[in-house]
Design a protein around this motif. Structure first.
Motif, PDB file in Angstrom:
ATOM      1  N   VAL A 101      42.517  63.103  42.949  1.00  0.00           N
ATOM      2  CA  VAL A 101      43.684  62.756  43.756  1.00  0.00           C
ATOM      3  C   VAL A 101      44.919  63.442  43.186  1.00  0.00           C
ATOM      4  O   VAL A 101      45.204  63.338  41.992  1.00  0.00           O
ATOM      5  N   ALA A 118      36.112  55.570  50.437  1.00  0.00           N
ATOM      6  CA  ALA A 118      37.449  56.059  50.790  1.00  0.00           C
ATOM      7  C   ALA A 118      38.385  54.930  51.221  1.00  0.00           C
ATOM      8  O   ALA A 118      39.585  54.989  50.964  1.00  0.00           O
ATOM      9  N   THR A 119      37.837  53.910  51.844  1.00  0.00           N
ATOM     10  CA  THR A 119      38.674  52.781  52.274  1.00  0.00           C
ATOM     11  C   THR A 119      39.248  52.048  51.065  1.00  0.00           C
ATOM     12  O   THR A 119      40.440  51.733  51.033  1.00  0.00           O
ATOM     13  N   HIS A 136      41.944  54.163  49.495  1.00  0.00           N
ATOM     14  CA  HIS A 136      43.199  54.058  50.251  1.00  0.00           C
ATOM     15  C   HIS A 136      43.924  52.751  49.913  1.00  0.00           C
ATOM     16  O   HIS A 136      45.141  52.750  49.705  1.00  0.00           O
ATOM     17  N   ASP A 137      43.194  51.661  49.842  1.00  0.00           N
ATOM     18  CA  ASP A 137      43.812  50.373  49.515  1.00  0.00           C
ATOM     19  C   ASP A 137      44.431  50.397  48.119  1.00  0.00           C
ATOM     20  O   ASP A 137      45.526  49.852  47.913  1.00  0.00           O
ATOM     21  N   LEU A 195      45.533  53.110  46.480  1.00  0.00           N
ATOM     22  CA  LEU A 195      46.721  53.971  46.544  1.00  0.00           C
ATOM     23  C   LEU A 195      47.879  53.250  47.239  1.00  0.00           C
ATOM     24  O   LEU A 195      49.026  53.327  46.793  1.00  0.00           O
ATOM     25  N   ALA A 196      47.574  52.534  48.314  1.00  0.00           N
ATOM     26  CA  ALA A 196      48.614  51.819  49.062  1.00  0.00           C
ATOM     27  C   ALA A 196      49.226  50.682  48.252  1.00  0.00           C
ATOM     28  O   ALA A 196      50.328  50.216  48.565  1.00  0.00           O
ATOM     29  N   PHE A 225      54.114  54.307  47.084  1.00  0.00           N
ATOM     30  CA  PHE A 225      53.230  54.857  48.108  1.00  0.00           C
ATOM     31  C   PHE A 225      53.970  55.350  49.352  1.00  0.00           C
ATOM     32  O   PHE A 225      53.630  56.419  49.881  1.00  0.00           O
ATOM     33  N   VAL A 283      43.440  64.115  48.607  1.00  0.00           N
ATOM     34  CA  VAL A 283      42.219  63.588  47.999  1.00  0.00           C
ATOM     35  C   VAL A 283      41.103  64.606  48.211  1.00  0.00           C
ATOM     36  O   VAL A 283      40.928  65.126  49.315  1.00  0.00           O
TER      37      VAL A 283
END
Length: 83
Positions: free
Chosen positions: A6, A62-63, A66-67, A69-70, A75, A82
């Motif tokens: 990332v 990936a989900t 994303h969570d 990172l968020a 953010f 990625v």
């Protein structure tokens, strides 16, 4: 678990108040440390002179990545790539 490479660059607006910038940055580093301690961030390299880094992240998919990172306070101002 899957590992992801990332790349993150933060671009805070110039109009952001110094106190807000400081508070967000402190919260960001604290959250990053917690993610390292939990094993979500496996390795991180900061890019000198910029609010940027390259890191190896670990997540189920990936989900979940994303969570994770968020969950970072900066953010909304991140450009994230990625691989």
């Amino acid at each position: 678990m899957t590992e992801f490479l990332v790349r993150i660059e933060v671009r805070l607006p110039a109009s952001l108040a110094d106190e807000t910038r400081r508070e967000l940055t402190e919260r960001e580093f604290a959250r990053g440390k917690a993610l390292q301690d939990a094993g979500s961030i496996v390795r991180i390299w900061r890019i000198p002179g910029r609010l940027a880094n390259v890191a190896v992240w670990r997540a189920a998919d990936a989900t979940e990545l994303h969570d994770l990172l968020a969950s970072l306070p900066l953010f909304p101002w991140m450009d994230v790539e990625v691989e």
